[in-house]
Design a protein around this motif. Structure first.
Motif, mmCIF file in Angstrom:
data_model
loop_
_atom_site.group_PDB
_atom_site.id
_atom_site.type_symbol
_atom_site.label_atom_id
_atom_site.label_comp_id
_atom_site.label_asym_id
_atom_site.label_seq_id
_atom_site.Cartn_x
_atom_site.Cartn_y
_atom_site.Cartn_z
ATOM 1 N N LYS A 17 -2.128 4.020 3.016
ATOM 2 C CA LYS A 17 -2.854 4.501 1.839
ATOM 3 C C LYS A 17 -3.666 3.381 1.203
ATOM 4 O O LYS A 17 -4.800 3.595 0.746
ATOM 5 N N LEU A 18 -3.103 2.181 1.184
ATOM 6 C CA LEU A 18 -3.797 1.025 0.614
ATOM 7 C C LEU A 18 -5.079 0.741 1.390
ATOM 8 O O LEU A 18 -6.144 0.516 0.795
ATOM 9 N N TYR A 19 -4.991 0.766 2.707
ATOM 10 C CA TYR A 19 -6.165 0.511 3.533
ATOM 11 C C TYR A 19 -7.187 1.634 3.401
ATOM 12 O O TYR A 19 -8.398 1.406 3.355
ATOM 13 N N ARG A 20 -6.678 2.861 3.338
ATOM 14 C CA ARG A 20 -7.570 4.010 3.207
ATOM 15 C C ARG A 20 -8.356 3.949 1.900
ATOM 16 O O ARG A 20 -9.569 4.174 1.877
ATOM 17 N N LYS A 77 11.849 -15.580 13.764
ATOM 18 C CA LYS A 77 11.458 -16.132 12.469
ATOM 19 C C LYS A 77 10.553 -15.126 11.762
ATOM 20 O O LYS A 77 9.489 -14.777 12.272
ATOM 21 N N THR A 78 10.999 -14.659 10.614
ATOM 22 C CA THR A 78 10.272 -13.650 9.854
ATOM 23 C C THR A 78 9.693 -14.264 8.594
ATOM 24 O O THR A 78 10.400 -14.867 7.790
ATOM 25 N N ASN A 79 8.375 -14.097 8.415
ATOM 26 C CA ASN A 79 7.725 -14.601 7.215
ATOM 27 C C ASN A 79 7.886 -13.670 6.029
ATOM 28 O O ASN A 79 7.930 -14.109 4.879
ATOM 29 N N PHE A 80 7.973 -12.355 6.328
ATOM 30 C CA PHE A 80 7.959 -11.390 5.229
ATOM 31 C C PHE A 80 8.506 -10.049 5.684
ATOM 32 O O PHE A 80 8.210 -9.590 6.787
ATOM 33 N N ILE A 81 9.338 -9.440 4.854
ATOM 34 C CA ILE A 81 9.802 -8.070 5.063
ATOM 35 C C ILE A 81 9.390 -7.278 3.826
ATOM 36 O O ILE A 81 9.793 -7.588 2.712
ATOM 37 N N SER A 82 8.573 -6.257 4.034
ATOM 38 C CA SER A 82 8.038 -5.515 2.892
ATOM 39 C C SER A 82 9.064 -4.553 2.306
ATOM 40 O O SER A 82 9.780 -3.878 3.047
ATOM 41 N N PRO A 83 9.095 -4.438 0.984
ATOM 42 C CA PRO A 83 9.937 -3.419 0.349
ATOM 43 C C PRO A 83 9.277 -2.042 0.418
ATOM 44 O O PRO A 83 9.913 -1.036 0.088
ATOM 45 N N HIS A 84 8.017 -2.006 0.858
ATOM 46 C CA HIS A 84 7.273 -0.759 0.897
ATOM 47 C C HIS A 84 7.335 -0.114 2.287
ATOM 48 O O HIS A 84 7.381 -0.812 3.302
ATOM 49 N N PRO A 85 7.286 1.210 2.339
ATOM 50 C CA PRO A 85 7.263 1.908 3.623
ATOM 51 C C PRO A 85 5.889 1.778 4.282
ATOM 52 O O PRO A 85 4.904 1.421 3.620
ATOM 53 N N PRO A 86 5.792 2.090 5.577
ATOM 54 C CA PRO A 86 4.506 1.975 6.281
ATOM 55 C C PRO A 86 3.383 2.767 5.627
ATOM 56 O O PRO A 86 2.235 2.313 5.590
ATOM 57 N N MET A 121 -21.476 -7.590 13.357
ATOM 58 C CA MET A 121 -21.061 -8.045 12.022
ATOM 59 C C MET A 121 -19.555 -8.270 11.994
ATOM 60 O O MET A 121 -18.771 -7.352 12.207
ATOM 61 N N THR A 122 -19.146 -9.493 11.769
ATOM 62 C CA THR A 122 -17.718 -9.798 11.630
ATOM 63 C C THR A 122 -17.166 -9.098 10.393
ATOM 64 O O THR A 122 -17.794 -9.076 9.336
ATOM 65 N N ARG A 123 -15.965 -8.532 10.532
ATOM 66 C CA ARG A 123 -15.314 -7.924 9.374
ATOM 67 C C ARG A 123 -13.815 -8.217 9.415
ATOM 68 O O ARG A 123 -13.260 -8.516 10.467
ATOM 69 N N PHE A 124 -13.209 -8.145 8.267
ATOM 70 C CA PHE A 124 -11.761 -8.249 8.165
ATOM 71 C C PHE A 124 -11.138 -6.938 8.584
ATOM 72 O O PHE A 124 -11.574 -5.867 8.165
ATOM 73 N N ARG A 125 -10.103 -7.023 9.438
ATOM 74 C CA ARG A 125 -9.343 -5.826 9.816
ATOM 75 C C ARG A 125 -7.875 -6.060 9.472
ATOM 76 O O ARG A 125 -7.312 -7.102 9.787
ATOM 77 N N PRO A 126 -7.242 -5.079 8.844
ATOM 78 C CA PRO A 126 -5.832 -5.226 8.470
ATOM 79 C C PRO A 126 -4.898 -4.759 9.575
ATOM 80 O O PRO A 126 -5.339 -4.230 10.609
ATOM 81 N N CYS A 127 -3.612 -4.924 9.353
ATOM 82 C CA CYS A 127 -2.612 -4.533 10.346
ATOM 83 C C CYS A 127 -1.363 -4.007 9.649
ATOM 84 O O CYS A 127 -1.164 -4.216 8.446
ATOM 85 N N ILE A 128 -0.541 -3.330 10.424
ATOM 86 C CA ILE A 128 0.800 -2.945 9.993
ATOM 87 C C ILE A 128 1.718 -3.268 11.165
ATOM 88 O O ILE A 128 1.697 -2.571 12.186
ATOM 89 N N ASP A 129 2.474 -4.348 11.067
ATOM 90 C CA ASP A 129 3.401 -4.739 12.126
ATOM 91 C C ASP A 129 4.781 -4.181 11.807
ATOM 92 O O ASP A 129 5.326 -4.436 10.725
ATOM 93 N N THR A 171 -6.137 -12.822 -0.996
ATOM 94 C CA THR A 171 -5.725 -11.501 -1.470
ATOM 95 C C THR A 171 -6.444 -10.424 -0.660
ATOM 96 O O THR A 171 -7.533 -10.656 -0.119
ATOM 97 N N LEU A 172 -5.824 -9.266 -0.615
ATOM 98 C CA LEU A 172 -6.470 -8.149 0.068
ATOM 99 C C LEU A 172 -7.789 -7.820 -0.619
ATOM 100 O O LEU A 172 -8.781 -7.493 0.039
ATOM 101 N N ALA A 173 -7.813 -7.923 -1.935
ATOM 102 C CA ALA A 173 -9.033 -7.639 -2.687
ATOM 103 C C ALA A 173 -10.166 -8.568 -2.263
ATOM 104 O O ALA A 173 -11.328 -8.138 -2.165
ATOM 105 N N GLU A 174 -9.860 -9.833 -2.006
ATOM 106 C CA GLU A 174 -10.881 -10.778 -1.545
ATOM 107 C C GLU A 174 -11.430 -10.372 -0.179
ATOM 108 O O GLU A 174 -12.633 -10.483 0.081
ATOM 109 N N CYS A 175 -10.545 -9.901 0.687
ATOM 110 C CA CYS A 175 -10.979 -9.469 2.025
ATOM 111 C C CYS A 175 -11.841 -8.219 1.946
ATOM 112 O O CYS A 175 -12.831 -8.078 2.668
#
Length: 267
Positions: A46-49, A32-41, A1-9, A253-257
């Motif tokens: 916690k979001l993924y959990r 070249k950086t697309n995004f730098i998060s203001p949030h810590p790792p 079963m294919t599933r979405f998997r997230p990452c933390i780079d 969106t993460l919610a869609e995934c």
């Protein structure tokens, strides 16, 4: 079963989304950086959990990321995989720090050549437990134009800048499968571009791999999840990074995934 998997780079201790092909340690001005998060790792752990997104990988892109990675693991012990600079000396330490699995690439290729001895050493440091090991065969299309068009992929190390002596193919997959529980494969030429997945690679991975495999590189939206599911007949998972809203993206969106994963489980 294919599933979405997230990452933390992680890059320089921050959560970032980077165009993979620009990670040149010799010339940081080309990064070249697309995004730098203001949030810590830990925020993303916690979001993924909270959303039940298992199998996420934390990748340390270069030095200065150890503490950030440990922070991510502490927020979800045994919930994340960690890679980047993993070797036989520190693999067990990362498991003890809370990683579910460790991910190795560059250490297996001293001077760009595959070393069975080093793979054995890493596995030995884990007590021979293959369930704790993920082999990262992130790759780039062969530089020769004809082979590039035919679909020949070469394992790339050192933040995807150095091509090794190993092609990603049926033989190399078969050779490595007994030593790991799954594969992680970034299509480095597609990484961070949001230009679509490498469909041919996804199809080949489904043919070659008998253990779980996660593909990353170019994912743009939920349609790409459907494409990976179709192309791989449900055998390959997909990581989406830069296109995600939590990484500043506008493709999905993460919610869609999360909802997409839920629907797959119900089928």
């Amino acid at each position: 079963m294919t599933r979405f998997r997230p990452c933390i780079d992680l890059h320089s201790g921050q959560v970032k989304q980077i165009v993979g092909g620009t990670l040149n340690s010799d010339n940081p001005d080309t990064l070249k950086t697309n995004f730098i998060s203001p949030h810590p790792p830990a925020y993303f752990s916690k979001l993924y959990r909270e959303n039940g997104l298992t199998g996420a990988h934390v990748i340390m892109l270069g030095p200065g990321n150890t503490e950030a990675a440990k922070e991510a693991l502490a927020a979800w012990p045994r919930g994340l995989q960690v890679g980047g600079g993993i070797n036989d000396k520190n693999a067990r330490e990362w498991i003890d720090a809370g990683a579910d699995k460790v991910i190795i690439t560059s250490y297996l290729f001293p001077d760009g050549r595959f070393s069975q001895e080093r793979l054995d050493a890493v596995l030995s440091s884990l007590g021979g437990d293959t369930s704790k090991l993920v082999i990262d065969l992130s790759c780039r299309r062969h530089p020769e134009e004809k082979k590039k068009e035919e679909g020949v992929w070469v394992v790339a190390m050192n933040k995807w800048q150095t091509l090794t002596d190993m092609e990603v193919n049926a033989d190399s997959i078969k050779r490595l499968e007994p030593y790991c529980s799954e594969f992680l494969i970034h299509a480095a030429d597609n990484e961070g571009l949001q230009g679509g997945i490498d469909s041919a690679l996804v199809e080949r991975l489904a043919e070659w791999c008998s253990v779980p495999v996660t593909y990353a590189g170019g994912g743009r939206n939920a349609d790409d999840l459907e494409d990976v599911k179709r192309l791989s007949r449900g055998k390959v998972d997909l990581t989406i990074g830069s296109a995600l809203d939590c990484f500043g993206g506008k493709g999905v969106t993460l919610a869609e995934c999360v909802e997409w994963n839920r629907q797959q489980q119900q089928q």
